[in-house]
Design a protein around this motif. Structure first.
Motif, PDB file in Angstrom:
ATOM      1  N   ASP A  41      94.041  30.965  28.134  1.00  0.00           N
ATOM      2  CA  ASP A  41      92.582  31.044  28.049  1.00  0.00           C
ATOM      3  C   ASP A  41      92.099  31.184  26.602  1.00  0.00           C
ATOM      4  N   GLU A  42      92.580  30.267  25.754  1.00  0.00           N
ATOM      5  CA  GLU A  42      92.197  30.312  24.341  1.00  0.00           C
ATOM      6  C   GLU A  42      90.897  29.571  24.055  1.00  0.00           C
ATOM      7  N   ILE A  43      90.548  28.610  24.881  1.00  0.00           N
ATOM      8  CA  ILE A  43      89.327  27.828  24.654  1.00  0.00           C
ATOM      9  C   ILE A  43      88.100  28.693  24.918  1.00  0.00           C
ATOM     10  N   ARG A  44      87.153  28.609  24.033  1.00  0.00           N
ATOM     11  CA  ARG A  44      85.879  29.283  24.253  1.00  0.00           C
ATOM     12  C   ARG A  44      84.780  28.228  24.239  1.00  0.00           C
ATOM     13  N   LEU A  45      84.115  28.051  25.366  1.00  0.00           N
ATOM     14  CA  LEU A  45      83.058  27.053  25.482  1.00  0.00           C
ATOM     15  C   LEU A  45      81.785  27.529  24.782  1.00  0.00           C
ATOM     16  N   LYS A  46      80.889  26.589  24.564  1.00  0.00           N
ATOM     17  CA  LYS A  46      79.628  26.943  23.920  1.00  0.00           C
ATOM     18  C   LYS A  46      78.771  27.772  24.868  1.00  0.00           C
ATOM     19  N   THR A  47      78.060  28.736  24.335  1.00  0.00           N
ATOM     20  CA  THR A  47      77.267  29.648  25.160  1.00  0.00           C
ATOM     21  C   THR A  47      76.168  28.928  25.935  1.00  0.00           C
ATOM     22  N   VAL A  48      75.914  29.415  27.147  1.00  0.00           N
ATOM     23  CA  VAL A  48      74.842  28.847  27.975  1.00  0.00           C
ATOM     24  C   VAL A  48      73.611  29.749  27.987  1.00  0.00           C
ATOM     25  N   LEU A  49      73.651  30.844  27.232  1.00  0.00           N
ATOM     26  CA  LEU A  49      72.546  31.801  27.277  1.00  0.00           C
ATOM     27  C   LEU A  49      71.180  31.175  26.991  1.00  0.00           C
ATOM     28  N   PRO A  50      71.012  30.396  25.901  1.00  0.00           N
ATOM     29  CA  PRO A  50      69.678  29.805  25.664  1.00  0.00           C
ATOM     30  C   PRO A  50      69.203  28.927  26.818  1.00  0.00           C
ATOM     31  N   ASP A  51      70.136  28.201  27.441  1.00  0.00           N
ATOM     32  CA  ASP A  51      69.767  27.347  28.576  1.00  0.00           C
ATOM     33  C   ASP A  51      69.346  28.187  29.775  1.00  0.00           C
ATOM     34  N   CYS A  52      70.066  29.273  30.009  1.00  0.00           N
ATOM     35  CA  CYS A  52      69.718  30.157  31.135  1.00  0.00           C
ATOM     36  C   CYS A  52      68.320  30.736  30.956  1.00  0.00           C
ATOM     37  N   ILE A  53      68.019  31.167  29.746  1.00  0.00           N
ATOM     38  CA  ILE A  53      66.696  31.736  29.484  1.00  0.00           C
ATOM     39  C   ILE A  53      65.621  30.661  29.641  1.00  0.00           C
ATOM     40  N   CYS A  57     104.690  20.416  19.029  1.00  0.00           N
ATOM     41  CA  CYS A  57     103.248  20.311  19.241  1.00  0.00           C
ATOM     42  C   CYS A  57     102.512  21.036  18.110  1.00  0.00           C
ATOM     43  N   ASN A  58     101.375  20.506  17.767  1.00  0.00           N
ATOM     44  CA  ASN A  58     100.504  21.163  16.786  1.00  0.00           C
ATOM     45  C   ASN A  58      99.163  21.388  17.473  1.00  0.00           C
ATOM     46  N   ILE A  59      99.074  22.494  18.181  1.00  0.00           N
ATOM     47  CA  ILE A  59      97.923  22.767  19.034  1.00  0.00           C
ATOM     48  C   ILE A  59      96.756  23.309  18.218  1.00  0.00           C
ATOM     49  N   PHE A  60      95.580  22.779  18.480  1.00  0.00           N
ATOM     50  CA  PHE A  60      94.389  23.409  17.898  1.00  0.00           C
ATOM     51  C   PHE A  60      93.425  23.765  19.024  1.00  0.00           C
ATOM     52  N   VAL A  61      92.711  24.853  18.798  1.00  0.00           N
ATOM     53  CA  VAL A  61      91.860  25.410  19.840  1.00  0.00           C
ATOM     54  C   VAL A  61      90.392  25.262  19.459  1.00  0.00           C
ATOM     55  N   THR A  62      89.583  24.826  20.415  1.00  0.00           N
ATOM     56  CA  THR A  62      88.140  24.751  20.207  1.00  0.00           C
ATOM     57  C   THR A  62      87.533  26.079  20.611  1.00  0.00           C
ATOM     58  N   LYS A  63      86.953  26.767  19.632  1.00  0.00           N
ATOM     59  CA  LYS A  63      86.331  28.069  19.910  1.00  0.00           C
ATOM     60  C   LYS A  63      84.913  28.068  19.355  1.00  0.00           C
ATOM     61  N   PHE A  64      83.950  27.951  20.239  1.00  0.00           N
ATOM     62  CA  PHE A  64      82.567  28.105  19.819  1.00  0.00           C
ATOM     63  C   PHE A  64      82.280  29.587  19.612  1.00  0.00           C
ATOM     64  N   PRO A  65      81.243  29.916  18.863  1.00  0.00           N
ATOM     65  CA  PRO A  65      80.933  31.332  18.622  1.00  0.00           C
ATOM     66  C   PRO A  65      80.766  32.107  19.924  1.00  0.00           C
ATOM     67  N   SER A  66      81.309  33.293  19.942  1.00  0.00           N
ATOM     68  CA  SER A  66      81.192  34.148  21.122  1.00  0.00           C
ATOM     69  C   SER A  66      79.756  34.643  21.258  1.00  0.00           C
ATOM     70  N   GLU A  67      79.261  34.655  22.492  1.00  0.00           N
ATOM     71  CA  GLU A  67      77.892  35.114  22.728  1.00  0.00           C
ATOM     72  C   GLU A  67      77.835  36.644  22.565  1.00  0.00           C
ATOM     73  N   ASN A  68      77.305  37.064  21.431  1.00  0.00           N
ATOM     74  CA  ASN A  68      77.274  38.508  21.132  1.00  0.00           C
ATOM     75  C   ASN A  68      75.862  39.016  20.909  1.00  0.00           C
ATOM     76  N   ARG A  69      74.870  38.213  21.275  1.00  0.00           N
ATOM     77  CA  ARG A  69      73.491  38.626  21.030  1.00  0.00           C
ATOM     78  C   ARG A  69      73.017  39.659  22.042  1.00  0.00           C
ATOM     79  N   GLU A  70      72.182  40.530  21.581  1.00  0.00           N
ATOM     80  CA  GLU A  70      71.638  41.575  22.436  1.00  0.00           C
ATOM     81  C   GLU A  70      70.366  41.063  23.119  1.00  0.00           C
TER      82      GLU A  70
END
Length: 493
Positions: free
Chosen positions: A445-457, A234-247
């Motif tokens: 748990d390697e996949i990182r989904l896109k942040t929902v913070l802007p939508d929540c706000i 297998c040649n696995i690739f992981v989808t990792k969106f930027p981690s939500e690190n905003r203050e």
């Protein structure tokens, strides 16, 4: 390529039907006739030649090979490898001997990974190279497959041209003069030429007509895929969106202050107001969901999407209740009893069936809630949607159709565990074409989904603004929340 618009689909019995599926004589190819699964393995030998020699020289050598093949086997009308391997041994030997004589022994050697002595003795005799390891052969196969897996790619179209040309040579396929003229110009035109924009689609469309008279060798295909999948990793690739690190602690602090103000306003001015307790209850529930994922830093998670869905539903329900207040005797009491009735339904089931072992459902506490203001003996249990309208209809009635269509439906897939959400969040993609681009469970748990913070706000600000229309939140306090500026996300992890 232009995608079909939603408006171009046919809506019938709750289902959006694509225009293609509504045509009586049009249907998608089954796997064995598809390019990636059924035809590519058969024509991989052509792909190896083109890949090794380059387009110009590869097409010339391929032409010489299929010309000899037609001469040796005039009744053969397909260039499928499985059919070539069924020819008489003397025919195979004459063909393979020629291929070796033009220096292509090592080129077709990778195919001996699955065309072994026991399965294809004549082929193995001519093309097996003991100095080339199985891993090297597999690597070449996988590389070539990756280049031709897309049936519309230039490399795949070159192969399909050779296949089509052989069928024309065999006399099985008859073309119009205009098609023949295009075929003749194909090998002498560069893919960058403007004329190829018309020639390539013609080649691909005409090649597919061969399927009407071709035979499919299911056993050959199954053996091919079994072998190459088992012999390659297998040649696995992981989808990792930027981690939500905003203050955005300041936003949560201002939100807390605002909800504290509304709570005090309720307690001091209207503690028995059912409308206010329902609206603040809904809004506070949304606030608590947001606060949970804020504290857990779960904006890139499945739980974050669940939060967005709940906040949208709460907001739509608030607007719906206010809009329909005048058409009900007491819509606020009805809404409370509807929810408590559903709690009573679960409580009644629990009493009859019980739960084995420890459960997060606490019978005694739920019983207190159900009987808080009215005896449960007088509470009905309505299993339909509140006010007989689902959330989509409620959203449309309060002019939030876009919010529902763009966000709620998407996040509901995560809430209900539908396949789209499962595929996006819980399965890693294997990039190995020999594995048919399968998926692997994301156990670590390697996949990182896109942040929902802007939508929540965005949704929380809509909720707060709606409350302001009814209760008049102090302007400075309101602006501190709805004018909060979220900085661009830092892409570095």
């Amino acid at each position: 390529m232009r995608h079909i618009k939603l408006s171009e689909h046919i809506f019938k019995k709750g289902k959006f039907i694509t225009p293609f599926n509504n045509l009586p004589m049009v249907k998608e190819f089954e796997d064995e006739k598809s390019w990636a699964y059924g035809r590519m393995p058969e024509y991989l030998w052509i792909g190896l030649i083109l890949n090794h020699y380059g387009r110009d020289e590869g097409l010339r050598k391929s032409y010489n090979i299929i010309s000899l093949l037609h001469k040796l086997a005039p009744n053969l009308y397909t260039a499928r490898l499985s059919e070539i391997l069924k020819l008489d041994t003397d025919v195979q030997e004459a063909l393979f001997e020629y291929v070796v004589s033009i220096g292509a022994k090592e080129v077709l050697n990778p195919l001996t990974v699955f065309l072994t002595v026991s399965k294809a003795p004549t082929f193995a005799k001519y093309f097996y190279c003991p100095n080339v390891s199985a891993s090297e052969r597999c690597e070449t196969l996988v590389f070539t497959m990756s280049r031709i897996a897309d049936h519309q790619s230039n490399d795949a179209t070159d192969i399909r041209f050779v296949v089509l040309y052989f069928s024309v040579l065999s006399g099985k396929l008859h073309l119009h003069q205009s098609q023949i003229d295009l075929l003749r110009s194909y090998p002498v035109c560069d893919h960058a030429d403007e004329s190829m924009r018309m020639i390539r689609p013609t080649v691909r469309a005409t090649e597919m007509t061969i399927l009407t008279f071709e035979k499919v060798d299911s056993l050959f295909l199954k053996e091919f895929w079994r072998c190459v999948s088992e012999m390659t990793d297998c040649n696995i690739f992981v989808t990792k969106f930027p981690s939500e690190n905003r203050e955005f602690t300041a936003y949560m602090e201002r939100l807390h202050e605002l909800f504290g103000y509304l709570s005090d306003l309720f307690v001091t001015t209207a503690p028995l107001d059912e409308k206010m307790v329902v609206l603040l209850g809904l809004a506070t529930y949304s606030y608590k969901r947001l606060k949970e994922i804020y504290e857990l830093r779960a904006f890139n998670s499945i739980a974050g999407r669940s939060c967005v869905r709940v906040m949208i539903e709460d907001y739509i329900m608030m607007k719906y209740l206010v809009k329909n207040e005048q058409s009900h005797d007491n819509i606020w009491r009805e809404y409370q009893l509807y929810g408590i009735g559903l709690y009573k339904l679960v409580l009644s089931r629990y009493r009859e069936f019980k739960a084995s072992g420890e459960s997060h459902f606490d019978e005694k506490y739920i019983e207190l809630l159900v009987n808080e203001f009215k005896s449960e003996e007088f509470i009905d249990m309505d299993t339909k949607y509140f006010d007989k309208q689902n959330i989509r209809l409620k959203a449309e009635s309060v002019n939030e159709k876009e919010l529902y269509g763009l966000y709620y439906d998407y996040d509901s897939s995560f809430e209900h565990g539908l396949w789209g959400a499962i595929r996006e969040s819980s399965l890693l993609k294997c990039d190995n074409p020999a594995h048919k681009y399968h998926c692997v469970p994301d156990v670590e748990d390697e996949i990182r989904l896109k942040t929902v913070l802007p939508d929540c706000i965005m949704i929380m600000n809509k909720t707060v603004s709606f409350l302001n229309e009814i209760y008049g939140i102090p302007q400075q306090m309101l602006n501190g929340v709805i004018n909060f500026e979220l900085k661009p996300i830092d892409n570095q992890d």
